[in-house]
Design an enzyme around this catalytic site. Structure first.
Site, PDB file in Angstrom:
ATOM      1  N   SER A 368      24.642 -10.608  41.095  1.00 22.78           N
ATOM      2  CA  SER A 368      25.383  -9.430  41.543  1.00 22.78           C
ATOM      3  C   SER A 368      26.872  -9.665  41.636  1.00 22.78           C
ATOM      4  O   SER A 368      27.670  -8.787  41.314  1.00 22.78           O
ATOM      5  CB  SER A 368      24.871  -8.982  42.918  1.00 22.78           C
ATOM      6  OG  SER A 368      23.483  -8.772  42.900  1.00 22.78           O
ATOM      7  N   ASN A 581      33.918 -11.062  47.993  1.00 20.21           N
ATOM      8  CA  ASN A 581      33.607 -10.443  46.704  1.00 20.21           C
ATOM      9  C   ASN A 581      34.017  -8.980  46.691  1.00 20.21           C
ATOM     10  O   ASN A 581      34.772  -8.518  47.546  1.00 20.21           O
ATOM     11  CB  ASN A 581      32.113 -10.581  46.403  1.00 20.21           C
ATOM     12  CG  ASN A 581      31.270  -9.772  47.378  1.00 20.21           C
ATOM     13  OD1 ASN A 581      31.533  -9.776  48.572  1.00 20.21           O
ATOM     14  ND2 ASN A 581      30.285  -9.063  46.886  1.00 20.21           N
ATOM     15  N   LEU A 582      33.492  -8.238  45.769  1.00 22.92           N
ATOM     16  CA  LEU A 582      33.797  -6.827  45.626  1.00 22.92           C
ATOM     17  C   LEU A 582      33.413  -6.011  46.853  1.00 22.92           C
ATOM     18  O   LEU A 582      34.062  -5.020  47.170  1.00 22.92           O
ATOM     19  CB  LEU A 582      33.058  -6.297  44.394  1.00 22.92           C
ATOM     20  CG  LEU A 582      33.236  -4.828  44.065  1.00 22.92           C
ATOM     21  CD1 LEU A 582      34.677  -4.526  43.745  1.00 22.92           C
ATOM     22  CD2 LEU A 582      32.344  -4.449  42.904  1.00 22.92           C
ATOM     23  N   CYS A 583      32.353  -6.412  47.533  1.00 15.50           N
ATOM     24  CA  CYS A 583      31.844  -5.612  48.654  1.00 15.50           C
ATOM     25  C   CYS A 583      31.982  -6.328  49.992  1.00 15.50           C
ATOM     26  O   CYS A 583      31.409  -5.881  50.993  1.00 15.50           O
ATOM     27  CB  CYS A 583      30.387  -5.250  48.416  1.00 15.50           C
ATOM     28  SG  CYS A 583      30.066  -4.550  46.793  1.00 15.50           S
ATOM     29  N   THR A 584      32.689  -7.422  50.037  1.00 17.89           N
ATOM     30  CA  THR A 584      33.061  -8.193  51.235  1.00 17.89           C
ATOM     31  C   THR A 584      31.887  -8.819  51.978  1.00 17.89           C
ATOM     32  O   THR A 584      32.027  -9.156  53.145  1.00 17.89           O
ATOM     33  CB  THR A 584      33.907  -7.348  52.241  1.00 17.89           C
ATOM     34  OG1 THR A 584      33.079  -6.443  52.955  1.00 17.89           O
ATOM     35  CG2 THR A 584      35.029  -6.598  51.543  1.00 17.89           C
ATOM     36  N   GLU A 585      30.741  -9.022  51.315  1.00 23.91           N
ATOM     37  CA  GLU A 585      29.637  -9.675  52.019  1.00 23.91           C
ATOM     38  C   GLU A 585      29.397 -11.109  51.561  1.00 23.91           C
ATOM     39  O   GLU A 585      28.636 -11.836  52.199  1.00 23.91           O
ATOM     40  CB  GLU A 585      28.339  -8.860  51.870  1.00 23.91           C
ATOM     41  CG  GLU A 585      27.564  -9.062  50.580  1.00 23.91           C
ATOM     42  CD  GLU A 585      28.058  -8.184  49.446  1.00 23.91           C
ATOM     43  OE1 GLU A 585      27.318  -7.965  48.476  1.00 23.91           O
ATOM     44  OE2 GLU A 585      29.205  -7.713  49.527  1.00 23.91           O
ATOM     45  N   THR A 767      24.061  -1.549  49.229  1.00 18.59           N
ATOM     46  CA  THR A 767      22.755  -1.001  48.803  1.00 18.59           C
ATOM     47  C   THR A 767      22.757   0.491  48.509  1.00 18.59           C
ATOM     48  O   THR A 767      21.709   1.137  48.610  1.00 18.59           O
ATOM     49  CB  THR A 767      21.636  -1.288  49.841  1.00 18.59           C
ATOM     50  OG1 THR A 767      21.761  -0.415  50.983  1.00 18.59           O
ATOM     51  CG2 THR A 767      21.646  -2.736  50.294  1.00 18.59           C
ATOM     52  N   ALA A 768      23.872   1.063  48.111  1.00 18.36           N
ATOM     53  CA  ALA A 768      23.925   2.525  47.937  1.00 18.36           C
ATOM     54  C   ALA A 768      22.881   3.025  46.950  1.00 18.36           C
ATOM     55  O   ALA A 768      22.208   4.017  47.212  1.00 18.36           O
ATOM     56  CB  ALA A 768      25.315   2.941  47.493  1.00 18.36           C
TER      57      ALA A 768
END
Length: 966
Positions: A368, A581-585, A767-768
């Site tokens: 991912s 990363n792209l989604c900060t997790e 998880t959208a």
């Protein structure tokens, strides 16, 4: 006869007595279904006539000569025709009622209330007249349907009724007769098979707002369309099947499906070497009925394999293909594939989008997230841009650490010139992300990170502004601040902050905690003594305020914290975390030789709620199987660059997350804004953490520990719950909870003795899209609204909180008035007087609760997670003070990262009171003097209620163009 009736009387809107300039009298290729079932060519000019006569009825004969009315009619006619054709992607036929709905809606949108009222009265008057006269509304003659070869055959009414009845079977509150009646109203002689399949779907969709179970009905009707397409393509002949037929048909279809996919070079031939008979026998056709419409339509549009838009992959074949791809290197791969399939198809766990896209294919890029560090030379910079393109090509989300690149005005030894700084290169990276759009499935997406001490930080903050030199703007790239603790301490103290160019302060990039503070203060002293060429001193509080201002106005850069990411990193012995990363997790090490990779998947928390509590037995089983699947990704993965392969095989990080958190609370009758919810966040994450670490240890015992295990915090017996103490030792103020419930001592000893298979185990992604597939709430998000329209790349969908409807029904409160009230109050029950207070608390929406509850719950989760979480923060009434307090509290709560700041506009959405409205409505933020606010479009369904716009061009909830949300 009334004046209104005289002027508006017409069966097909009006006779062609007037034609607006620029409109042809007929539209080639479009047809109109009259109320008696007959079809005529669609004539756009009659819309103009109807509108003109409506204005005449209200404004009198002078309106006929009015240039204003002429121009209004021309604009409204174009708007109506555009709305009709926009909805006609699956056909070129309109029903008379649909056309009149759009005329009515156009008048209301144009705020021509009196004219709209006259038009509404006219329609109601004639509807009553037709009812009194008992005018036949349906065709008495036998209708025919057009086959794919053009042949006309009698429409199979019996099968249509069977399919609709089957779709409603077992679903409380649904009525097949209602759908059948509405479907028949939209049939016409010579209807195509695709239009015939679409008619009952559209009929069922309009009922979702009244009964959430119609979302399942709509999905089952879509399945009938999908089965016809897939079975016909695979067999090479026209074929269709009901859900009942698929109980035996799936086993025969599956081998042919594999052969078709392999022949089209879409499926790995290795899958055909499995015991196909055993695999096919394990498929559970009944699980096709678990989908809601949004989830199945998303899979149909974006995930299922197809050849030139001919979809040939059915849902259970899709899940089995993914499972087989993940089990391809297992010893008993059939058993493992079936085990993986059971987990995926039950919706207990869902793999990430790249895994679902690519597992079992010839290019199994299953990971991912990718994190890179950009070197400070042209070769390194453009290699990073090239790497971005290669990684994004197969659906990877990117996080780039740009801190090493020297700042504006820094000396370039090779040319004896001065650097233009980091911003021009960010522009190149931005354009590359747009150019590489992941095979047309979704945009490439990247997030650029910069540390707060970099001399270009102020220009970096402006990157998403809509003003200024466009050559120094990145309108499509996400950005994030990488903030050291020392900066936050200076903000708290009201002190100065010095900015440096990394070529003159190179070691700051790799330092954190006390070591960073020592080096930073030494550079400050050196700068003060004139020893540095490029530096600048600002007030820390002023820079902090600008960071928050830009976050509010543009949605970027996000706020992430360098020190907790590194101090709590299990892998600090072999490197430094330079960005998320792209989604900060994701929080993994990067350097010039290693590109960090993470493999994601999410547990459906709602599926693990037993009778009012968490089902730990089921949760452990899910986590055990999920961790094995994620670990397999590391070995199976198709790596597009060697640095990613090297890093992933050495450290083997995975990111097990969760979704459906808000649903799980509501299922237990717990309000999100409550101590009980914070406790549940703690309890559920502790259980997931315990089981994930235990599962990784089990895998290490079977397969061996990851290569860099020795020296890690794991090897020292320091688990995530323990590493928060390391952070507390470096902070003068930290608000963290230290409670624990499970037997961590035994697990801690086993980790030290046996080892870990994975350097990192947990990360909570947004998880959208996969939450849509499973039909649950996104990630750890609070409920957005209880009734709204969601727009994504698959279209527009009515979303109703089914659990709220269940509770309102139990109290006798679910009726048309409640539906109307929910629309009026933007999906909120908080202002509806007859809703009991306990339900108002449980079903409070994101903007109705204090954001501190989000911080408190996130802090409780963070203590158990070895990486981070995609944490969105909501502020209904943002202010400088509120933002300052919110983000300072996030830092003090020990959070590693935050994600989007979501704020609400001062105005809300346009609503329609019309029954059967089927048009798109727009809501535009007008509240603040900020950059252009986005337009949010609603769906062609009855609710006519859309998500309110957000202030500034921040990412919309489930933005179809944002990879971060997928």
């Amino acid at each position: 006869m009334s004046q209104t009736e005289t002027l508006l009387r017409s069966e097909t809107l009006a006779p062609p007595a007037f034609s607006a300039p620029g409109h042809a009298t007929a539209e080639p290729g479009y047809s109109l279904i009259k109320r008696n079932g007959g079809t005529v060519p669609f004539d756009q000019s009659k819309i103009a006539v109807a509108l003109t006569r409506a204005f005449l009825a209200v404004e009198g004969n002078k309106a006929a000569a009015s240039r204003r009315v002429h121009e209004i009619v021309e604009g409204l006619t174009a708007e109506v025709f555009a709305a009709l054709t926009r909805r006609a992607k699956d056909g070129r036929v309109f029903h008379i009622e649909d056309v009149q709905d759009q005329v009515e809606l156009a008048l209301m949108r144009g705020e021509h209330q009196k004219v709209a009222r006259a038009y509404v009265l006219y329609r109601e008057e004639h509807a009553r007249a037709r009812g009194a006269a008992k005018v036949p509304e349906t065709v008495t003659a036998v209708l025919r349907m057009k086959l794919t070869d053009g042949a006309l055959v009698p429409l199979d009414e019996a099968r249509l009724a069977t399919v609709i009845a089957e779709a409603c079977d077992g679903l409380e509150g649904t009525a097949s007769a209602t759908i059948l009646e509405e479907t028949r109203r939209n049939l016409y002689d010579g209807i195509s098979l695709d239009e015939l399949a679409l008619a009952p779907i559209l009929a069922a969709r309009t009922l979702v707002e009244t009964e959430p179970n119609y979302a399942y009905v709509s999905a089952r009707l879509l399945l009938d369309k999908l089965r016809r397409e897939a079975l016909s393509y695979v067999s090479g002949r026209p074929e269709q099947a009901t859900q009942a037929d698929m109980a035996t048909r799936y086993a025969d279809y599956f081998p042919d499906y594999l052969s078709t996919g392999i022949a089209a070079e879409l499926i790995d031939p290795e899958l055909q070497r499995f015991d196909i008979k055993r695999i096919a026998a394990a498929i559970k056709p009944e699980r096709d009925t678990q989908f809601q419409y949004l989830g199945l339509q998303t899979l149909y549009d974006r995930y299922f394999l197809h050849v030139q838009r001919n979809v040939f992959e059915l849902p259970q074949a899709f899940f089995m293909r993914v499972a087989m791809g993940l089990a391809v290197r297992e010893i008993d791969r059939e058993a493992r594939a079936i085990e993986f399939y059971d987990l995926l198809s039950s919706f207990d766990f869902m793999a990430s989008t790249p895994t679902l896209f690519n597992s079992g294919t010839l290019r199994p890029q299953l990971s991912s997230c990718f994190l890179t560090t950009v070197a400070d030379d042209l070769d390194g910079i453009f290699k990073a841009v090239k790497d971005n393109a290669l990684l994004a090509k197969y659906s990877g989300g990117l996080g780039n650490d740009w801190t090493p690149v020297r700042g504006l005005g820094a000396h370039i030894k090779g040319t004896n010139g001065e650097s233009q700084g980091v911003v021009p290169f960010l522009k190149v990276a931005n354009d590359t992300a747009i150019a590489v759009n992941q095979g047309g499935k979704r945009k490439g997406a990247v997030c650029a990170y910069l540390e707060t001490w970099h001399v270009d930080i102020e220009e970096f903050l402006d990157l998403r502004k809509n003003t200024g030199d466009d050559r120094r703007r990145t309108h499509d790239m996400n950005t994030a601040n990488w903030v050291p603790d020392l900066f936050m301490e200076r903000v708290e103290a009201g002190g100065d902050w010095t900015l440096f160019s990394p070529d003159e302060a190179p070691d700051l990039h790799d330092l954190y905690g006390p070591a960073f503070k020592t080096a930073y203060e030494a550079y400050e002293a050196k700068a003060a003594a004139g020893g540095l060429k490029v530096h600048r001193t600002v007030k820390a509080l002023d820079l902090w305020r600008k960071m928050l201002t830009m976050l509010f106005e543009t949605g970027h850069p996000w706020i992430t914290f360098k020190d907790p990411c590194n101090i709590r990193s299990p892998q600090q012995h072999v490197g430094v975390v330079h960005s998320s990363n792209l989604c900060t997790e994701i929080t993994l090490n990067t350097n010039k030789d290693e590109v960090a990779v993470c493999n994601l998947g999410s547990i459906n928390l709602l599926a693990h709620i037993g009778p009012n509590e968490l089902d730990l037995v089921r949760l452990k089983r899910t986590v055990d199987v999920a961790m094995r699947m994620l670990d397999n990704v590391v070995d199976i993965n198709f790596y597009t660059i060697p640095e990613a392969r090297k890093s992933n095989l050495r450290h083997r990080p995975v990111g097990l997350g969760l979704m459906g958190f808000a649903d799980a609370l509501q299922a237990q009758g717990i309000a999100y804004a409550s101590d009980a919810a914070v406790d549940f966040a703690d309890i559920s994450m502790e259980a997931i953490s315990y089981f994930a670490i235990s599962a990784s240890t089990d895998l290490a015992e079977e397969r061996g520990a990851y290569a860099s295990f020795q020296g890690s915090l794991w090897s020292q017996g320091v688990l995530p719950i323990d590493s928060q103490e390391l952070l507390a030792k470096t902070r003068s103020e930290i608000n963290i909870d230290r409670s624990q419930r499970l037997d961590w001592e035994t697990l801690r000893a086993r980790v030290k003795t046996v080892g870990m298979r994975n350097s990192n185990t947990m990360a909570i992604a947004p998880t959208a899209t996969i939450s849509n597939i499973c039909g649950v709430s996104q990630s750890i998000e609070p409920g957005y609204q209880n009734l709204y329209v969601k727009s994504n790349m698959s279209g527009d969908f009515t979303v109703v909180n089914a659990q709220l409807v269940r509770d309102l029904k139990a109290r006798g409160l679910w009726d048309e008035v409640m539906i109307s009230d929910l629309k009026y109050f933007d999906g909120s029950v908080g202002q509806i007087d007859r809703v009991p207070d306990d339900l108002k608390a449980i079903y409070a929406t994101a903007f109705e609760m204090d954001a501190r509850w989000l911080i408190d719950a996130a802090s409780r989760r963070q203590k158990w997670i070895d990486q981070s979480q995609s944490l969105n923060l909501y502020l209904a009434n943002p202010s400088g003070k509120a933002l300052d307090q919110l983000y300072r509290s996030a830092w003090k709560a020990g959070l590693k990262t935050t994600y989007y700041l979501r704020s609400r506009s001062a105005t809300h959405v346009e609503k329609s009171t019309l029954k059967g409205t089927d048009g798109k409505l727009n809501a535009v933020a007008v509240s603040a003097p900020v950059a252009a606010a986005p337009v949010v479009e609603a769906a062609p369904v009855r609710t006519a209620l859309v998500m309110p716009a957000l202030d500034g061009p921040a990412c919309l909830i489930d933005d179809p163009d944002c990879e971060a949300c997928q």
